[in-house]
Design an enzyme around this catalytic site. Structure first.
Site, PDB file in Angstrom:
ATOM      1  N   GLY A  13       0.853  -1.180   0.000  1.00  6.81           N
ATOM      2  CA  GLY A  13       0.000   0.000   0.000  1.00  6.81           C
ATOM      3  C   GLY A  13       0.888   1.229   0.000  1.00  6.81           C
ATOM      4  O   GLY A  13       2.103   1.119  -0.141  1.00  6.81           O
ATOM      5  N   MET A  15       2.574   4.915   1.614  1.00 10.18           N
ATOM      6  CA  MET A  15       3.175   5.289   2.896  1.00 10.18           C
ATOM      7  C   MET A  15       2.071   5.648   3.887  1.00 10.18           C
ATOM      8  O   MET A  15       0.996   6.102   3.482  1.00 10.18           O
ATOM      9  CB  MET A  15       4.105   6.499   2.725  1.00 10.18           C
ATOM     10  CG  MET A  15       5.471   6.136   2.178  1.00 10.18           C
ATOM     11  SD  MET A  15       6.516   7.589   2.001  1.00 10.18           S
ATOM     12  CE  MET A  15       6.879   7.952   3.718  1.00 10.18           C
ATOM     13  N   LYS A  19       1.713  -0.560   6.871  1.00 11.29           N
ATOM     14  CA  LYS A  19       2.415  -1.766   6.414  1.00 11.29           C
ATOM     15  C   LYS A  19       3.397  -2.269   7.475  1.00 11.29           C
ATOM     16  O   LYS A  19       3.414  -3.452   7.799  1.00 11.29           O
ATOM     17  CB  LYS A  19       3.194  -1.484   5.111  1.00 11.29           C
ATOM     18  CG  LYS A  19       2.345  -1.002   3.958  1.00 11.29           C
ATOM     19  CD  LYS A  19       3.172  -0.825   2.699  1.00 11.29           C
ATOM     20  CE  LYS A  19       4.304   0.165   2.831  1.00 11.29           C
ATOM     21  NZ  LYS A  19       3.846   1.547   3.115  1.00 11.29           N
ATOM     22  N   GLU A  87      10.483  -2.595   3.619  1.00 12.77           N
ATOM     23  CA  GLU A  87      10.983  -1.675   2.591  1.00 12.77           C
ATOM     24  C   GLU A  87      11.743  -2.377   1.454  1.00 12.77           C
ATOM     25  O   GLU A  87      12.873  -2.004   1.134  1.00 12.77           O
ATOM     26  CB  GLU A  87      11.884  -0.609   3.227  1.00 12.77           C
ATOM     27  CG  GLU A  87      11.274   0.137   4.401  1.00 12.77           C
ATOM     28  CD  GLU A  87      10.209   1.143   4.006  1.00 12.77           C
ATOM     29  OE1 GLU A  87       9.845   1.216   2.806  1.00 12.77           O
ATOM     30  OE2 GLU A  87       9.738   1.857   4.914  1.00 12.77           O
TER      31      GLU A  87
HETATM   32  P1  ADP Z   1       3.768   2.348   6.543  1.00  8.47           P
HETATM   33  O1  ADP Z   1       4.734   1.255   6.912  1.00  8.47           O
HETATM   34  O2  ADP Z   1       2.677   1.883   5.605  1.00  8.47           O
HETATM   35  O3  ADP Z   1       4.433   3.617   6.052  1.00  8.47           O
HETATM   36  P2  ADP Z   1       3.409   2.570   9.380  1.00  8.47           P
HETATM   37  O4  ADP Z   1       3.011   1.191   9.855  1.00  8.47           O
HETATM   38  O5  ADP Z   1       4.855   2.954   9.554  1.00  8.47           O
HETATM   39  O6  ADP Z   1       2.954   2.750   7.863  1.00  8.47           O
HETATM   40  O7  ADP Z   1       2.551   3.692  10.140  1.00  8.47           O
HETATM   41  C1  ADP Z   1       1.155   3.641  10.210  1.00  8.47           C
HETATM   42  C2  ADP Z   1       0.717   4.669  11.255  1.00  8.47           C
HETATM   43  O8  ADP Z   1       1.016   5.982  10.788  1.00  8.47           O
HETATM   44  C3  ADP Z   1      -0.767   4.724  11.546  1.00  8.47           C
HETATM   45  O9  ADP Z   1      -1.167   3.755  12.478  1.00  8.47           O
HETATM   46  C4  ADP Z   1      -0.952   6.137  12.097  1.00  8.47           C
HETATM   47  O10 ADP Z   1      -0.656   6.153  13.470  1.00  8.47           O
HETATM   48  C5  ADP Z   1       0.151   6.925  11.408  1.00  8.47           C
HETATM   49  N1  ADP Z   1      -0.294   7.844  10.324  1.00  8.47           N
HETATM   50  C6  ADP Z   1       0.300   9.018  10.015  1.00  8.47           C
HETATM   51  N2  ADP Z   1      -0.281   9.607   8.937  1.00  8.47           N
HETATM   52  C7  ADP Z   1      -1.267   8.782   8.526  1.00  8.47           C
HETATM   53  C8  ADP Z   1      -2.232   8.816   7.445  1.00  8.47           C
HETATM   54  N3  ADP Z   1      -2.284   9.818   6.556  1.00  8.47           N
HETATM   55  N4  ADP Z   1      -3.083   7.777   7.323  1.00  8.47           N
HETATM   56  C9  ADP Z   1      -3.055   6.759   8.214  1.00  8.47           C
HETATM   57  N5  ADP Z   1      -2.175   6.670   9.245  1.00  8.47           N
HETATM   58  C10 ADP Z   1      -1.278   7.653   9.415  1.00  8.47           C
END
Ligand code: ADP
Ligand code: ZN
Length: 178
Positions: A13, A15, A19, A87
């Site tokens: 998905g 950022m 994930k 990543e």
């Molecule tokens: P990814 O690995 O997909 O980048 P992470 O697991 O690191 O995502 O982080 C997810 C967390 O980021 C969510 O649980 C929430 O606390 C925070 N967050 C910050 N901005 C957003 C957003 N725009 N939509 C959803 N969650 C967000």
């Protein structure tokens, strides 16, 4: 699952869609099940911590740093039963072959990565992995403009490099419309 049934599980998905959180959750559950777990992450992604995978919500799990996909094979303890990779877009070259080799040798492989790049194009190695995986999960973020589910990672800085490591302030989740 019983026996050494290998498989590939993909979480993908944009950022901020959770994930890493989901990867950490699944790996913790494997640890609770007393499986031997090893986690890998690219050296390029040391935004929060050099030797851990860390979600935007600050959940963390110890990880081994790699600089290429082949590194995984070199740093792997062959007794490991569950292999987590965060990543993968940063070490795309050869990753599909490595994941297949691990799964074929009976390991459960969990991979969490971006499915599209900053222009919305399929982002290697996720597209190929989706065809080969036993399990696929698509995570959505929340659009920062309108609050709807968001599948796109909008880059806020002016550059055309495919890989620009960054988090809040450099990227923002957006829905299809926004
Ligand atoms: P990814 O690995 O997909 O980048 P992470 O697991 O690191 O995502 O982080 C997810 C967390 O980021 C969510 O649980 C929430 O606390 C925070 N967050 C910050 N901005 C957003 C957003 N725009 N939509 C959803 N969650 C967000
Ligand atoms: Zn929107």
């Amino acid at each position: 699952m019983t026996g050494n049934v290998g498989w590939i599980e993909v979480i993908c998905g944009p950022m901020f869609s959770g994930k890493s959180e989901e990867l950490i959750r699944r790996l913790r559950r494997a640890q609770i099940a007393r499986k031997r777990v090893q986690v890998f992450k690219p050296a390029i992604d040391i935004r929060y911590s050099a030797e851990e995978i860390v979600s935007h919500s600050a959940q963390r799990l110890g990880a081994t740093v790699i600089s290429s996909a082949k590194d995984i094979l070199e740093k792997l303890d062959w007794r490991t039963q569950v292999v987590g990779i965060d990543e993968p877009n940063f070490v795309a070259d050869g990753l599909v072959e490595v994941a297949q080799q691990l799964a074929d040798s009976g390991k459960q492989v969990l991979i969490a990565g971006l499915d599209t790049d900053y222009l919305g194009r399929p982002f290697a190695p996720i597209p190929d992995l989706l065809c080969l995986a036993e399990s696929i999960t698509k995570t959505l973020a929340i659009c920062m403009r309108c609050g709807n589910p968001a599948k796109h990672t909008q880059r806020l800085v002016d550059t055309e490099d495919l890989i620009v490591v960054g988090a809040t302030g450099m990227y923002e989740a957006r829905c299809r419309r926004c």
